[in-house]
Design a protein around this motif. Structure first.
Motif, PDB file in Angstrom:
ATOM      1  N   ILE A1068      28.585  61.271 -68.950  1.00 47.32           N
ATOM      2  CA  ILE A1068      29.949  60.733 -68.888  1.00 47.32           C
ATOM      3  C   ILE A1068      30.913  61.910 -68.998  1.00 47.32           C
ATOM      4  O   ILE A1068      31.008  62.545 -70.052  1.00 47.32           O
ATOM      5  CB  ILE A1068      30.220  59.728 -70.032  1.00 47.32           C
ATOM      6  N   VAL A1116      29.800  56.720 -63.024  1.00 43.47           N
ATOM      7  CA  VAL A1116      30.856  56.105 -63.830  1.00 43.47           C
ATOM      8  C   VAL A1116      31.575  55.094 -62.951  1.00 43.47           C
ATOM      9  O   VAL A1116      31.719  55.311 -61.740  1.00 43.47           O
ATOM     10  CB  VAL A1116      31.866  57.172 -64.334  1.00 43.47           C
ATOM     11  N   SER A1117      32.030  53.992 -63.522  1.00 48.56           N
ATOM     12  CA  SER A1117      32.688  52.962 -62.726  1.00 48.56           C
ATOM     13  C   SER A1117      34.002  53.472 -62.147  1.00 48.56           C
ATOM     14  O   SER A1117      34.647  54.364 -62.709  1.00 48.56           O
ATOM     15  CB  SER A1117      32.961  51.726 -63.588  1.00 48.56           C
ATOM     16  N   LYS A1119      36.813  52.030 -62.094  1.00 49.99           N
ATOM     17  CA  LYS A1119      37.922  51.775 -63.026  1.00 49.99           C
ATOM     18  C   LYS A1119      38.041  52.894 -64.047  1.00 49.99           C
ATOM     19  O   LYS A1119      39.145  53.384 -64.335  1.00 49.99           O
ATOM     20  CB  LYS A1119      37.696  50.435 -63.726  1.00 49.99           C
ATOM     21  N   ASP A1120      36.904  53.344 -64.591  1.00 47.33           N
ATOM     22  CA  ASP A1120      36.936  54.420 -65.594  1.00 47.33           C
ATOM     23  C   ASP A1120      37.378  55.742 -64.980  1.00 47.33           C
ATOM     24  O   ASP A1120      38.129  56.499 -65.600  1.00 47.33           O
ATOM     25  CB  ASP A1120      35.556  54.579 -66.233  1.00 47.33           C
ATOM     26  N   ASN A1123      41.176  55.541 -64.375  1.00 46.20           N
ATOM     27  CA  ASN A1123      41.931  55.720 -65.627  1.00 46.20           C
ATOM     28  C   ASN A1123      41.888  57.158 -66.111  1.00 46.20           C
ATOM     29  O   ASN A1123      42.883  57.687 -66.618  1.00 46.20           O
ATOM     30  CB  ASN A1123      41.386  54.781 -66.713  1.00 46.20           C
ATOM     31  N   ALA A1124      40.739  57.808 -65.933  1.00 44.94           N
ATOM     32  CA  ALA A1124      40.625  59.210 -66.341  1.00 44.94           C
ATOM     33  C   ALA A1124      41.543  60.095 -65.507  1.00 44.94           C
ATOM     34  O   ALA A1124      42.160  61.041 -66.027  1.00 44.94           O
ATOM     35  CB  ALA A1124      39.176  59.675 -66.209  1.00 44.94           C
TER      36      ALA A1124
END
Length: 1373
Positions: A1068, A1116-1117, A1119-1120, A1123-1124
């Motif tokens: 991650i 990683v999705s 969405k994540d 946002n990152a």
């Protein structure tokens, strides 16, 4: 008329005199009440009222003008005042229209500031009656009053200022927001026309105008993109072709809508933006689009010219400061000079820039700078244009170059001759070459302007003259290039060096070499001219060379020579086509002249050669040329002469490459050009090509979000294309493929479902035909029956059964294949593909399965009945469901991997060859070596050898210079991978294919783009298949590792952590990773390369795509990741410098909009979070001015920024880069998500700030969305109006809504808006009454205005005693 008016008004004047003089002594005693005054005034107008009633309508204006002239001819102020009162009464009693009276008063020649009393009385009258005018009349009056005020000089006596102020009072009343005589939006427009940005208003108006203008700054900011001047595009990216980047071609200003007081930086020339785009390779089309330049219309663009000059000066500065600059080998600025040369030639050639003006400007900007290290490069750039255009233009246009020479070559002694073994020596000779061209032109024109050779250039000139006398020129140095450059305008001297170049690549007339296949011979030269040599030739010399080559090819085509083109000539021609500077003779001539001529001559060998060149050697060909070629190929496919195995295969392979290589942003612009006749770009016969086009269309509309928010293709540009395809080649799609299509395409194919033949019927038909085959005795009958046009395309199925049952095919089978022909055989392959699936599905397994596999491979490799790439393509394009689909993909895997035939070919080709063909001199030798080891057999030679008795075939092969089965298979492999991705159960098979064949991507011309498109299009399918994603990325990227510099694509962190991740320990990434990744979009982090041969046209496009590929490859999705990316600037990051925050927002905007929807839709969640934050919902949280809160730039500079302003600025950056498809989600987002939560004024203003700047783009690209947004804005206002007891910012809100009406929507949303306005509070209703001109609103406001009149009369003439007035209850003020 004048006589009667004279009589009437002289009587009025007499009454006036009586009233003014009579009973003066007792005036205090007998003072009239206001009612008495009114009665007297009405009686004075009695005669006029009767006369006015008899006048025709067209005489009214003339009558009023006479009255005004009469009044202004009076000299008594009291008389003028009385007559003005009479006029006022006439207006008040509706006798005279107020607008006509005001226009007559303000237009009077007698109204001059020197007549101060008349001035004061006139403006007092205007002030008194203006309230009855319509808003357009008030607007015109405001303009006239401002014009009158302008006539007052800057210095006047202080004694008269008080009387002059009457005009100011009129302006003040007009601008009074509470009086609401006209939309304030109209007033600001007139004021800004008279007093543009930076110009002070007249002193008489004081701060009145500036305060009014300032009241519109919030509205201007609502319509402004935060940090717009810092946002930059990626050239050739999909977002770069929209309207966001357009500039005024005269001023370089943004095309701002409305006369609003935008921030100062938005009124500045956007030289930085244009300069940035000009610096990018392959940017000329975007520059023309930005400035609205049309190549058909010759128009000089001085601002463009100036930026080109500045770019040259910048290149000179870079050359001066380079640490290791060497005039002989160049430096890192070499690529910039190369690019500059191309840009200058294009823009000067099309007359967008003037060469002599540019040279004089250069001289001016370089004077006194001492920049001389880059002088040879500069002269090389100028030589490019001079050598090619001096013969057609006047000598005087080029003489300014000598001024530049005097400045940059101050040497008194001779400059030594450089080492001519180095390519940069041609740059060192550039000035001498220029002088030779100028001198030649002067001689030809018998001009007296001949210039003696400068002393410093004498050695160079002598060297050239001496070289010219040497008749035996070698290719070991750059002497030939020097002579071509110096004497390209002198045919006597030019013939020798150009002849040597031409002879080198044509080959000796008697020497012959073999090409792959049988009976194919070519001229003997195999070594092409190296790129260094071609780069060292001027554009004029290159044009001569390419013209010579094209002429020779046409002559050989017309002569139908049996000897084909020399490999050196074909390769050199391919290399010359990369130069954009010679486009007219290059790719344009190739497509529009050479190809048609070759086709007309039926020179199929040369046609095959040209198509091979296009497939394997072309780079950065503009999309309209590619689609034009595709149209040519579809026409070609229908010609009987092309019904030949090798040529038909080549035509279809080239068409497939063209279709699949179309960029996502290219599909719509190109295919909309053919909407009137879509047949020209579609195949009438090939189902595979049409399917490939549909897949490309699905991918393009997905990546560009074209169909976002839409459920139907009705009314879209692709409907006719799809319908025509279904008419030509009716077909279905497997459900797992269809599920990946955008929703409107899914709906179309579900509605246009085509009945399919059952597998049982297919089996039955094959058995029936096989019985006929075995029962028929006459050879001719057999051949006729099975090859006849219209007969069932089952013959390959029969051959399969023959081999399965007898392990043998007789001569008749061969004859039938020959008779069927290449074009018809494709239908047999298609049916055979379906039959194979049936056969393998019903196979008992074990020995029988092995037998089936063996026969299938024999048909491809032993008997050469069908080529592997065609069979795999047909199998991959069939629409099988469920188990049958898995069987189909199993057959594909077996064909590719089970025998060693194809794997060996792939392994050897990958091991022995490199993709950098432009750097190679021995490609032909390797090519021949490979074909000798693995010969291509395209005419059933294997079958001819196996029949009994064997047949001796000597087919006439067309020349093969570049192609082989591996390269032909690459676009098919692209499709195969996509089909395997769609079906979950075959994931492991795909991994196996990638392990064994992934190395082929070393030769893919767009590997990163393919990865990007694949990860983007299949994001939903790959979301939970992280291992497969990683495998795909690894297979393609690792194939290129030996041919790319370290760090060229994936980041070091990803290679270390992401590529080797284990399922039980998923990596991650942290915030630092994302910051570093976004930081790579700034210039410099990637190795430099020759962009002419790169997959991408410029560094920014490369950086964007490799960054997106890496982000989509993460485990990683979306969405994540999204946002990152937002957190890179929304949270404090030590790696993000404050001073460059907008540049980082720009980078995030570019990246996030190039990713699939789950990545960028998270921005909507952030916006909802901000809308619900206390700072916007609570009246006590933020006590300051809301527009200061939302001014990101000011807040950021003062370290007082808040999250809401950061989100606003980031949203603007993201939406500025968004496609119109992505933006089309905004109306739904407003109505469904934001409208229910917006209840406060701050929230409403935030939403207006958020979306307001994009209305212009919606209007230009998707009007429906603009109208929906307009209605949503009013609905939100309605909610806020009902929720809030007090509104503090009604004026900016109303100003913005008027801006929307007059700049965008007009009356399109009038019906919906009128209903909403009727429900608003009276003060808001009063301000918005001009939006709809509704009779209901007008009736209400008439009653309201009556109340206002009563109030004003009470204030002016209070009765005794006067009752108190409750203003609050009237809700007016």
């Amino acid at each position: 008329m004048e006589t009667q008016l004279q009589s009437i008004f002289e009587d009025v004047v007499v009454i006036c005199a009586f009233l003014l003089t009579g009973f003066k002594a007792n005036i205090r005693m007998f003072m009239d009440t206001p009612e008495d005054e009114r009665t007297k005034l009405i009686s004075c107008l009695g005669a006029f009222r009767q006369y006015w009633g008899t006048l025709p309508q067209e005489s009214h204006e003339q009558c009023v003008q006479w009255i005004v002239r009469f009044i202004h001819s009076q000299h008594s102020p009291k008389r003028i005042s009385f007559l003005h009162d009479c006029l006022a009464m006439a207006v008040e009693t509706s006798l005279l229209p107020p607008r006509m009276v005001c226009v007559a008063l303000i237009s009077s020649d007698s109204l001059e500031w020197e007549r101060t009393q008349l001035w004061a009385l006139t403006f007092k009258l205007i002030r008194k009656i203006i309230g009855g005018m319509d808003y357009k009349g008030v607007r015109d009056l405001l303009k006239a009053v401002l014009d009158k005020i302008q006539t007052i000089p800057t210095t006047v006596s202080s004694a008269i200022v008080q009387q002059l102020l009457a005009a100011r009072e009129v302006v003040e009343y007009i601008l009074d927001r509470n009086a609401c005589l006209l939309p304030a939006y109209f007033a600001i427009a007139e004021i800004r026309k008279m007093y543009p940005e930076g110009q002070l208003s007249h002193w008489l108006l004081g701060s009145l105008i500036s305060d009014f203008v300032d009241s519109f700054r919030p509205t201007a900011r609502i319509n402004s993109i935060c940090g717009r001047c810092s946002l930059l595009p990626v050239v050739n990216n999909s977002g770069a072709i929209c309207n966001s980047w357009k500039l005024d071609p005269t001023t370089l200003h943004f095309p701002l809508r409305g006369m609003l007081p935008f921030d100062k930086d938005l009124f500045e020339p956007q030289t930085g933006l244009l300069r940035y785009v000009l610096e990018q390779p392959y940017s000329r089309e975007m520059v023309c689009n930005m400035l609205g330049l049309n190549k058909q219309h010759k128009q000089r663009c001085p601002v463009l010219e100036e930026q080109l000059v500045d770019l040259v000066v910048y290149a000179m500065e870079r050359s001066e400061t380079e640490e290791h600059f060497d005039a002989d080998i160049g430096g890192t600025s070499q690529l910039l000079w190369q690019h500059l040369s191309s840009q200058l030639i294009f823009f000067v050639l099309f007359q967008f820039a003037s060469f002599p003006h540019m040279v004089l400007s250069l001289h001016q900007k370089l004077a006194g700078r001492g920049l001389i290290k880059g002088r040879d490069h500069l002269m090389w750039v100028l030589l490019q244009f001079i050598s090619g255009s001096i013969q057609k233009n006047a000598l005087a246009d080029f003489l300014p170059v000598m001024k530049l020479f005097d400045l940059l070559y101050p040497e008194k002694e001779c400059i030594p001759v450089p080492d001519i073994n180095k390519p940069q020596s041609t740059h060192s000779f550039a000035m001498t070459c220029i002088w030779i061209h100028l001198n030649r032109k002067a001689q030809n024109d018998n001009s007296k302007l001949q210039i003696p050779i400068p002393h410093s250039l004498k050695l160079h000139h002598e060297f050239l003259q001496q070289s010219l006398r040497n008749k035996s020129l070698g290719m070991s140095d750059y002497k030939i290039a020097l002579l071509c450059n110096a004497y390209s305008t002198n045919s006597e001297c030019f013939t020798l060096p150009m002849g040597v170049l031409v002879e080198t690549i044509y080959g000796n007339g008697s020497m012959r070499i073999n090409l792959p296949g049988t009976n194919c011979m070519a001229s003997g030269s195999v070594t092409p001219l190296p790129m260094n040599l071609l780069d060292s030739l001027t554009v004029h010399a290159k044009m001569s060379l390419i013209h010579s080559i094209a002429t020779r090819v046409i002559k050989l085509a017309q002569a139908k020579s049996s000897i084909t083109l020399a490999p050196a000539l074909v390769e050199t021609y391919s290399r010359l086509l990369v130069y954009m500077e010679i486009e007219s003779l290059g790719i344009k001539g190739f497509i529009s002249q050479l190809l048609p001529n070759v086709f007309k001559s039926h020179a199929w060998g040369i046609l095959h050669t040209l198509l091979e060149m296009f497939s394997y050697r072309m780079h950065h060909i503009q999309p309209h040329y590619r689609v034009q070629l595709l149209s040519h190929l579809h026409s070609l496919a229908a010609v009987p002469q092309t019904n030949q195995n090798q040529l038909h295969l080549c035509v279809e392979s080239t068409a497939l490459r063209l279709i699949t290589a179309l960029g996502s942003s290219e599909v719509q612009p190109q295919f909309t050009r053919f909407l009137n006749d879509p047949k020209t770009v579609l195949s009438a016969e090939s189902e595979e090509l049409n399917r490939a086009l549909i897949l490309t269309l699905a991918r393009a509309t997905h990546v560009t979000d074209f169909f976002t928010g839409s459920d139907s293709i009705h009314g879209t540009w692709c409907k006719d294309i799809l319908q025509t395809i279904m008419n030509f080649t009716p077909h279905n799609w497997a459900s797992h493929t269809l599920s990946c299509f955008p929703a409107p395409l899914q709906a179309f194919f579900k509605q246009n479902n085509v009945p399919q033949e059952s597998r049982f019927n297919l089996k039955k038909n094959v058995e029936e035909e096989y019985r006929k085959w075995k029962s028929m005795a006459n050879e001719n009958d057999i051949i006729t029956h099975f090859s006849m046009q219209g007969s069932p395309p089952l013959f390959l199925c029969l051959l399969w059964k023959m081999l399965l049952e007898t392990d043998h095919i007789n001569q008749i089978g061969f004859r039938v294949l020959e008779r069927i022909g290449a074009r018809a055989l494709v239908a047999h392959v298609r049916t055979f593909a379906d039959f194979l699936v049936y056969e393998f599905s019903t196979s008992a397994g074990g020995q029988q399965l092995n037998k089936c596999i063996e026969i299938l491979n024999d048909m491809v490799w032993k008997y050469n009945i069908v080529t592997l790439d065609r069979l795999i393509l047909c199998l991959a394009m069939r629409s099988h469901e469920g188990n049958e689909a898995q069987v189909c993909y199993f057959i594909i895997q077996l064909l590719l991997l089970k025998p060693n035939d194809f794997r060996n070919r792939v392994n050897d080709f990958v091991k022995e060859n490199a993709p950098e063909h432009w750097l190679q001199s021995d490609w032909h030798n390797k090519h021949m070596s490979y074909h000798k080891k693995y010969p291509e057999k395209l005419y059933f030679e294997g079958l001819a050898d196996q029949v009994n008795p064997p047949m001796q075939l000597q087919p006439q092969y067309l020349p093969i210079y570049f192609g082989n089965v591996c390269l032909r298979f690459l676009p098919v492999f692209d499709i195969v991978i996509h089909r395997f991705l769609e079906l979950l159960p075959v994931s492991k098979s795909l991994e196996t294919l990638l392990d064994h064949l992934g190395g082929l991507y070393k030769f893919h011309d767009r590997p990163v783009t393919y990865l990007y498109n694949t990860l983007h299009y299949y994001e939903r399918h790959l979301r939970d298949r992280t291992n497969l994603k990683r495998k795909l990325v690894h297979a393609i990227m690792s194939s290129l590792k030996d041919n790319r510099a370290p760090g060229w694509c994936l980041s070091e962190t990803y290679l270390k952590c992401g590529m080797n991740a284990r399922e039980d320990n998923v990596w991650i990434p942290d915030d630092t990773y994302y910051c570093k990744l976004i930081g790579r979009l700034s210039p410099g982090p990637f190795p430099t390369c020759d962009w002419r041969f790169n997959e991408f046209p410029n560094p920014a496009a490369h950086a964007l795509h490799v960054t997106c590929v890496e982000l989509m490859a993460l485990a990683v999705s979306g969405k994540d990741v999204g946002n990152a990316l937002l957190n890179v600037v929304l949270t404090s990051q030590p790696l993000v410098p404050r001073e460059n925050i907008t540049a980082w927002m720009n980078a995030i905007g570019l990246v996030i909009t190039a990713l699939p929807e789950p990545y960028w839709i998270v921005l909507h969640d952030r916006i909802v979070s901000v809308i619900g934050s206390p700072v916007l919902t609570s009246e006590t949280e933020w006590a300051g001015y809301p527009f200061a809160l939302l001014d990101f730039t000011a807040c950021h500079q003062s370290y007082s920024e808040m999250n809401c302003s950061y989100v606003l600025a980031l949203a603007h950056a993201v939406w500025h880069h968004s496609s119109i498809g992505q933006l089309s989600l905004i109306p739904k987002f407003l109505s469904e998500t934001l409208k229910p939560v917006v209840q406060t004024e701050f929230q409403l203003l935030y939403v207006y700030h958020l979306v307001g700047p994009f209305l212009q783009r919606f209007q230009q690209e998707r009007t429906r969305c603009m109208l929906e947004i307009g209605v949503a804005f009013y609905e939100m206002l309605q909610a806020v109006d009902q929720h809030c007891q007090h509104l503090s910012y009604m004026d900016p809100i109303c100003d913005f809504l008027y801006h929307i009406k007059y700049m965008y929507t007009g009356d399109s949303v009038k019906e919906q808006v009128e209903k909403i306005i009727m429900t608003l509070r009276p003060a808001m209703k009063l301000r918005l009454r001009f939006i709809t001109h509704s009779s209901l609103i007008e009736t209400f406001l008439l009653m309201l205005s009556s109340c206002v009149c009563v109030i004003y009369s009470i204030i002016l003439f209070p009765p005794s005693p006067a009752p108190p007035v409750d203003f609050e209850s009237l809700h007016v003020i």
